[in-house]
Scaffold this active site. Structure first.
Site, PDB file in Angstrom:
ATOM      1  N   ASN A  89      85.315  57.851  14.337  1.00 18.52           N
ATOM      2  CA  ASN A  89      84.110  57.417  14.956  1.00 18.52           C
ATOM      3  C   ASN A  89      83.290  56.483  13.959  1.00 18.52           C
ATOM      4  OD1 ASN A  89      81.645  58.163  16.757  1.00 18.52           O
ATOM      5  ND2 ASN A  89      80.856  58.814  14.411  1.00 18.52           N
ATOM      6  N   SER A 141      84.739  51.178  22.369  1.00 22.94           N
ATOM      7  CA  SER A 141      83.272  50.903  23.045  1.00 22.94           C
ATOM      8  C   SER A 141      83.606  49.959  24.168  1.00 22.94           C
ATOM      9  CB  SER A 141      82.454  49.757  22.031  1.00 22.94           C
ATOM     10  OG  SER A 141      81.464  49.170  22.589  1.00 22.94           O
ATOM     11  N   TYR A 154      82.340  42.821  16.296  1.00 23.13           N
ATOM     12  CA  TYR A 154      82.431  44.157  17.066  1.00 23.13           C
ATOM     13  C   TYR A 154      83.615  44.317  18.169  1.00 23.13           C
ATOM     14  CZ  TYR A 154      80.377  48.462  18.399  1.00 23.13           C
ATOM     15  OH  TYR A 154      80.402  49.757  19.160  1.00 23.13           O
ATOM     16  N   ALA A 155      83.341  43.213  19.072  1.00 19.55           N
ATOM     17  CA  ALA A 155      84.457  43.377  20.273  1.00 19.55           C
ATOM     18  C   ALA A 155      85.747  43.333  19.989  1.00 19.55           C
ATOM     19  CB  ALA A 155      84.089  42.330  21.090  1.00 19.55           C
ATOM     20  N   ALA A 156      86.083  42.457  18.761  1.00 20.09           N
ATOM     21  CA  ALA A 156      87.372  42.096  18.178  1.00 20.09           C
ATOM     22  C   ALA A 156      87.835  43.533  17.807  1.00 20.09           C
ATOM     23  CB  ALA A 156      87.329  41.009  17.212  1.00 20.09           C
ATOM     24  N   SER A 157      86.806  44.275  17.024  1.00 17.21           N
ATOM     25  CA  SER A 157      87.354  45.447  16.217  1.00 17.21           C
ATOM     26  C   SER A 157      87.643  46.764  17.327  1.00 17.21           C
ATOM     27  CB  SER A 157      86.313  45.836  15.162  1.00 17.21           C
ATOM     28  OG  SER A 157      85.215  46.395  16.038  1.00 17.21           O
ATOM     29  N   ILE A 187      74.564  54.021  24.483  1.00 19.02           N
ATOM     30  CA  ILE A 187      74.296  55.611  24.186  1.00 19.02           C
ATOM     31  C   ILE A 187      73.317  55.357  23.071  1.00 19.02           C
ATOM     32  CG2 ILE A 187      75.113  57.802  23.184  1.00 19.02           C
ATOM     33  CD1 ILE A 187      76.834  56.513  25.500  1.00 19.02           C
TER      34      ILE A 187
END
Ligand code: NDP
Length: 246
Positions: A89, A141, A154-157, A187
């Site tokens: 997480n 995500s 972030y999107a790639a990860s 969230i």
């Protein structure tokens, strides 16, 4: 109780979604191995859980540090004999448009969000293999599915985490181990609290349910994926996003 005699390891456990997952699994009888970089918060959580009758062992560790990750897993195995559930997480953001993104912002986000899951999965898997049982849940995500302005790293990860999970699911399915992703939308947690008001408003406009999600709403799906009710589910991405992306 769903998880009596089960051991769950949760990374990024000290707050937000990780904390909610820890409580959700703990209330069902699981013993918790709590991992985070925030030592004080982690220890405070472990004592609150102990007061509530939940066994919880705090381990300060950075998920990017592979030797520390192996150490934590070995210590947990020595004390508790097994790890049934691994919840990857821990995650961070370093948002900016690509033209302004520094190499260290790219590396850090990929290291924590993707390599962290690699590190823990690798360390825990050999124990799950010999037990011929395991549940791995990776927190991806909505951004890994739809992309987002200012979040190429972030999107790639998160998209990487989805590919990682599907591949690992295929490798370990024959050993009684499932690997799934939960992909939260927006969230309310300390991570999203710091976003500017106009960004929050823009998100609200694209969420059909017209509200942000709670950490508990994500945690309950993780609980399901760890339970026997999810015994035939692997390699899946379950979205918890109020309809933000369908
Ligand atoms: P928070 O920032 O509230 O909590 C994450 C926790 O992980 C923090 O305690 C953080 O410490 C810790 N952490 C960060 N880096 C490391 C590391 N290298 N090793 C160990 N622990 C670390 O985040 P959320 O609860 O909001 O998010 C949890 C997960 O859910 C993340 O993977 C996130 O990407 C994902 N997610 C969240 C969404 C949201 O809307 N909140 C939406 C979609 C996905 P510190 O505070 O010091 O960084």
């Amino acid at each position: 109780m769903l998880f009596e005699n089960k051991v769950s390891l949760v990374t990024g456990a000290s707050q937000g979604i990780g904390e909610a997952i820890s409580w959700e699994l703990g209330r069902e009888g699981a013993t918790l191995v709590l991992v985070d970089v925030q030592k004080d918060k982690l220890e405070a959580l472990a004592s609150r859980m102990a007061e509530a009758g939940i066994k919880a062992y705090p381990f300060e560790a950075d998920v990017t540090n592979s030797s520390r990750v192996f150490e934590v897993v070995e210590q947990a195995i020595q004390q508790l004999k097994k790890i049934d559930h691994l919840i990857n997480n821990a995650g961070i953001t370093r948002d900016t448009i690509l033209l302004r993104m520094k190499e260290e912002d790219w590396d850090l986000v990929l290291n924590v969000n993707l390599k962290g899951a690699f590190n823990f999965s690798r360390a825990v898997l050999k124990h799950m293999f010999s037990a011929r049982y395991g549940r791995i849940v990776n927190i991806a995500s909505v951004v890994g599915l739809m992309g987002n302005f200012g979040q190429t790293n972030y999107a790639a990860s998160k998209a990487g985490l989805i590919g990682f999970s599907k591949s690992l699911a295929r490798e370990v399915a024959g050993r009684g181990i499932t690997v799934n992703c939960v992909a939260p939308g927006y969230i309310s947690t300390p991570m999203t609290e710091k976003l500017p008001e106009e960004v929050k408003k823009a998100f609200l406009n694209i969420i059909p349910m017209q509200r942000f999600g709670t950490p508990e709403e994500v945690a309950r799906v993780v609980k399901f994926l760890c339970s026997e009710d999810a015994s035939y589910i692997t390699g899946q991405v379950i979205s918890v996003n109020g309809g933000m992306y369908m």
